[in-house]
Design a protein around this motif. Sequence first.
Motif, PDB file in Angstrom:
ATOM      1  N   ALA A 229      37.502  42.333  44.943  1.00 27.92           N
ATOM      2  CA  ALA A 229      38.317  41.609  43.858  1.00 27.92           C
ATOM      3  C   ALA A 229      38.947  42.763  42.898  1.00 27.92           C
ATOM      4  CB  ALA A 229      37.511  40.525  43.395  1.00 27.92           C
ATOM      5  N   ILE A 230      38.172  43.596  42.629  1.00 31.43           N
ATOM      6  CA  ILE A 230      38.736  44.524  41.823  1.00 31.43           C
ATOM      7  C   ILE A 230      39.896  45.442  42.459  1.00 31.43           C
ATOM      8  CG2 ILE A 230      38.258  46.753  40.526  1.00 31.43           C
ATOM      9  CD1 ILE A 230      35.548  45.364  39.930  1.00 31.43           C
ATOM     10  N   GLN A 231      39.598  45.857  43.932  1.00 30.21           N
ATOM     11  CA  GLN A 231      40.388  46.742  44.462  1.00 30.21           C
ATOM     12  C   GLN A 231      41.743  46.058  44.734  1.00 30.21           C
ATOM     13  OE1 GLN A 231      39.340  47.769  48.505  1.00 30.21           O
ATOM     14  NE2 GLN A 231      40.359  50.178  48.361  1.00 30.21           N
ATOM     15  N   ARG A 232      41.701  44.708  44.903  1.00 32.35           N
ATOM     16  CA  ARG A 232      43.009  43.948  45.419  1.00 32.35           C
ATOM     17  C   ARG A 232      43.531  43.870  44.106  1.00 32.35           C
ATOM     18  NH1 ARG A 232      39.221  40.510  48.040  1.00 32.35           N
ATOM     19  NH2 ARG A 232      39.390  39.004  46.314  1.00 32.35           N
ATOM     20  N   GLY A 233      43.059  43.410  43.192  1.00 33.95           N
ATOM     21  CA  GLY A 233      43.824  43.562  41.735  1.00 33.95           C
ATOM     22  C   GLY A 233      44.599  44.778  41.285  1.00 33.95           C
ATOM     23  N   ILE A 234      43.651  45.707  41.510  1.00 35.88           N
ATOM     24  CA  ILE A 234      44.272  47.157  41.076  1.00 35.88           C
ATOM     25  C   ILE A 234      45.597  47.389  42.157  1.00 35.88           C
ATOM     26  CG2 ILE A 234      43.948  49.577  41.374  1.00 35.88           C
ATOM     27  CD1 ILE A 234      41.036  49.215  40.563  1.00 35.88           C
ATOM     28  N   THR A 235      45.515  47.292  43.436  1.00 37.68           N
ATOM     29  CA  THR A 235      46.600  47.095  44.340  1.00 37.68           C
ATOM     30  C   THR A 235      47.910  46.292  43.696  1.00 37.68           C
ATOM     31  OG1 THR A 235      45.293  47.706  46.067  1.00 37.68           O
ATOM     32  CG2 THR A 235      47.306  47.110  46.503  1.00 37.68           C
ATOM     33  N   ALA A 236      47.601  45.251  43.205  1.00 38.69           N
ATOM     34  CA  ALA A 236      48.718  44.643  42.835  1.00 38.69           C
ATOM     35  C   ALA A 236      49.178  44.729  41.525  1.00 38.69           C
ATOM     36  CB  ALA A 236      48.080  42.944  42.815  1.00 38.69           C
ATOM     37  N   ASN A 237      48.425  45.862  40.710  1.00 36.05           N
ATOM     38  CA  ASN A 237      48.873  46.243  39.402  1.00 36.05           C
ATOM     39  C   ASN A 237      48.636  45.079  38.314  1.00 36.05           C
ATOM     40  OD1 ASN A 237      49.414  47.712  37.044  1.00 36.05           O
ATOM     41  ND2 ASN A 237      51.513  47.339  37.144  1.00 36.05           N
ATOM     42  N   ARG A 238      47.746  44.072  38.424  1.00 31.42           N
ATOM     43  CA  ARG A 238      47.446  43.041  37.545  1.00 31.42           C
ATOM     44  C   ARG A 238      46.975  43.275  36.176  1.00 31.42           C
ATOM     45  NH1 ARG A 238      43.880  38.580  40.397  1.00 31.42           N
ATOM     46  NH2 ARG A 238      44.282  37.686  38.223  1.00 31.42           N
ATOM     47  N   ALA A 239      47.352  42.560  35.592  1.00 32.42           N
ATOM     48  CA  ALA A 239      46.880  42.940  33.983  1.00 32.42           C
ATOM     49  C   ALA A 239      45.711  42.786  33.589  1.00 32.42           C
ATOM     50  CB  ALA A 239      47.920  42.201  33.089  1.00 32.42           C
ATOM     51  N   ARG A 240      45.175  41.734  34.248  1.00 34.13           N
ATOM     52  CA  ARG A 240      43.626  41.145  34.071  1.00 34.13           C
ATOM     53  C   ARG A 240      43.168  40.584  35.724  1.00 34.13           C
ATOM     54  NH1 ARG A 240      43.827  36.854  30.451  1.00 34.13           N
ATOM     55  NH2 ARG A 240      44.029  38.465  28.838  1.00 34.13           N
ATOM     56  N   ILE A 241      41.893  41.328  35.845  1.00 35.93           N
ATOM     57  CA  ILE A 241      41.162  40.888  36.879  1.00 35.93           C
ATOM     58  C   ILE A 241      39.760  40.121  36.348  1.00 35.93           C
ATOM     59  CG2 ILE A 241      40.034  41.502  38.946  1.00 35.93           C
ATOM     60  CD1 ILE A 241      41.655  44.092  39.092  1.00 35.93           C
ATOM     61  N   SER A 242      39.711  38.820  36.404  1.00 36.68           N
ATOM     62  CA  SER A 242      38.239  38.121  35.887  1.00 36.68           C
ATOM     63  C   SER A 242      37.917  37.369  37.030  1.00 36.68           C
ATOM     64  CB  SER A 242      38.706  37.531  34.568  1.00 36.68           C
ATOM     65  OG  SER A 242      40.021  36.660  34.977  1.00 36.68           O
ATOM     66  N   PHE A 243      36.475  37.289  37.080  1.00 34.39           N
ATOM     67  CA  PHE A 243      35.830  36.489  38.081  1.00 34.39           C
ATOM     68  C   PHE A 243      34.317  36.219  37.878  1.00 34.39           C
ATOM     69  CE2 PHE A 243      35.701  41.201  39.233  1.00 34.39           C
ATOM     70  CZ  PHE A 243      34.405  41.397  39.332  1.00 34.39           C
ATOM     71  N   PRO A 244      33.745  35.415  38.391  1.00 32.33           N
ATOM     72  CA  PRO A 244      34.122  34.358  39.215  1.00 32.33           C
ATOM     73  C   PRO A 244      34.927  33.420  38.464  1.00 32.33           C
ATOM     74  CG  PRO A 244      31.936  34.027  38.725  1.00 32.33           C
ATOM     75  CD  PRO A 244      32.292  35.144  38.121  1.00 32.33           C
ATOM     76  N   PHE A 245      35.629  32.434  39.022  1.00 32.31           N
ATOM     77  CA  PHE A 245      36.793  31.656  38.396  1.00 32.31           C
ATOM     78  C   PHE A 245      35.867  30.706  37.537  1.00 32.31           C
ATOM     79  CE2 PHE A 245      38.807  27.324  38.233  1.00 32.31           C
ATOM     80  CZ  PHE A 245      39.771  27.716  37.359  1.00 32.31           C
ATOM     81  N   PRO A 246      34.829  29.882  38.052  1.00 32.24           N
ATOM     82  CA  PRO A 246      34.158  29.070  37.263  1.00 32.24           C
ATOM     83  C   PRO A 246      33.864  29.419  35.816  1.00 32.24           C
ATOM     84  CG  PRO A 246      33.391  28.532  39.454  1.00 32.24           C
ATOM     85  CD  PRO A 246      34.391  29.782  39.488  1.00 32.24           C
ATOM     86  N   LEU A 247      33.195  30.676  35.923  1.00 31.47           N
ATOM     87  CA  LEU A 247      32.638  31.382  34.826  1.00 31.47           C
ATOM     88  C   LEU A 247      33.645  31.662  33.797  1.00 31.47           C
ATOM     89  CD1 LEU A 247      29.816  31.922  33.245  1.00 31.47           C
ATOM     90  CD2 LEU A 247      29.704  34.142  34.487  1.00 31.47           C
ATOM     91  N   ASN A 248      34.677  32.420  34.643  1.00 27.76           N
ATOM     92  CA  ASN A 248      35.713  32.846  33.843  1.00 27.76           C
ATOM     93  C   ASN A 248      36.402  31.704  32.996  1.00 27.76           C
ATOM     94  OD1 ASN A 248      37.903  34.696  33.010  1.00 27.76           O
ATOM     95  ND2 ASN A 248      39.179  33.287  34.151  1.00 27.76           N
ATOM     96  N   PHE A 249      36.643  30.586  33.663  1.00 23.71           N
ATOM     97  CA  PHE A 249      37.357  29.371  32.947  1.00 23.71           C
ATOM     98  C   PHE A 249      36.531  28.969  31.756  1.00 23.71           C
ATOM     99  CE2 PHE A 249      38.337  24.902  33.103  1.00 23.71           C
ATOM    100  CZ  PHE A 249      39.790  24.956  32.649  1.00 23.71           C
ATOM    101  N   GLY A 250      35.118  28.598  32.094  1.00 22.73           N
ATOM    102  CA  GLY A 250      34.155  28.397  30.947  1.00 22.73           C
ATOM    103  C   GLY A 250      34.211  29.341  29.774  1.00 22.73           C
ATOM    104  N   SER A 251      34.269  30.568  30.186  1.00 16.41           N
ATOM    105  CA  SER A 251      34.299  31.575  29.036  1.00 16.41           C
ATOM    106  C   SER A 251      35.589  31.699  28.323  1.00 16.41           C
ATOM    107  CB  SER A 251      33.924  33.114  29.568  1.00 16.41           C
ATOM    108  OG  SER A 251      32.703  33.231  30.429  1.00 16.41           O
ATOM    109  N   TRP A 252      36.412  31.435  29.090  1.00 16.32           N
ATOM    110  CA  TRP A 252      37.889  31.329  28.471  1.00 16.32           C
ATOM    111  C   TRP A 252      37.887  30.342  27.281  1.00 16.32           C
ATOM    112  CZ3 TRP A 252      41.844  27.608  28.208  1.00 16.32           C
ATOM    113  CH2 TRP A 252      42.958  28.192  27.772  1.00 16.32           C
ATOM    114  N   TRP A 253      37.429  29.108  27.665  1.00 12.06           N
ATOM    115  CA  TRP A 253      37.483  28.171  26.637  1.00 12.06           C
ATOM    116  C   TRP A 253      36.489  28.453  25.525  1.00 12.06           C
ATOM    117  CZ3 TRP A 253      40.363  24.203  25.867  1.00 12.06           C
ATOM    118  CH2 TRP A 253      41.327  23.748  26.881  1.00 12.06           C
TER     119      TRP A 253
END
Length: 277
Positions: A229-253
């Motif tokens: 997941a990190i390698q894919r995000g780096i290749t796409a030059n993403r500003a943020r790579i956060s995972f897994p989605f359910p825990l990220n969504f809850g943590s963001w709240w």
Amino acid sequence: MSTALSSKPSKTPSTESAALGKPRCVLITGATGAIGGALAHAYAAPNTHLVLHGRNRQSLEELAGVCHGKGAQVSLSSASLTDTTELNTWLDTLCAEHLPDIAIANAGINTHPSDQTLEPWDDVQALLDINLKAPIAMAQRLVPAMQARGSGQLVFISSLAGWHGLPTTPSYSASKAGIKAYGEGLRGLLAPHGIGVTVVMPGYVTSPMCDAMPGPKPWEWSPERAAKAIQRGITANRARISFPFPLNFGSWWLAVLPASISQWFIKHLGFGHMGGK
């Protein structure tokens, strides 16, 4: 959140190296850790020069052998990340000989309160030196060389604990919130120079550090899955790579809700007391 906007520069670090006929150079600190080792495996390939940094020399050499077997060129370092002179000497030499196309500041440590008392100050200082000060110090040496070249990518490892501090790891949470903010600010500053900056916010990834953390560990990922997941995000030059989605969504709240509500959730989900009770 994991849906953060991303952008691709007109010339990525890897395509820049390819255009010049040079191996892509990838620097990974903390390469003997779970995520660092998995990233080294993921990036090991022909026409790639890996610069692997770690404290355990034997583990580092074993990792180098595996990466050599995949066709990568490998350089090793155990330079101190907290000794300013030693760190600067290593990075200056690196910039002169093998300026990284991608620099992943992955080294990190953790500490925990004991019996609801504060973490020892010496432990807190050591944690901040590695998790927060060392990545910033690395950027201070790498960015000028990347600016002169006109390309590069810095990757900082934060954590989902950077969204809202956890009582089980207050200093760790602070360090990860700090490097998150630094990376976000640096991305806008360096974009005009062709340098990408990516902040990685993992959840629980299987490792000795993860095992030592008190409290529940929902949606735990393997290091290999995290590295992909990190390698894919780096290749796409993403500003943020956060995972897994359910825990990220809850943590963001937890970051956007009123603090009293967030802290109520943290307590009743088992993160408010030592041992997850």
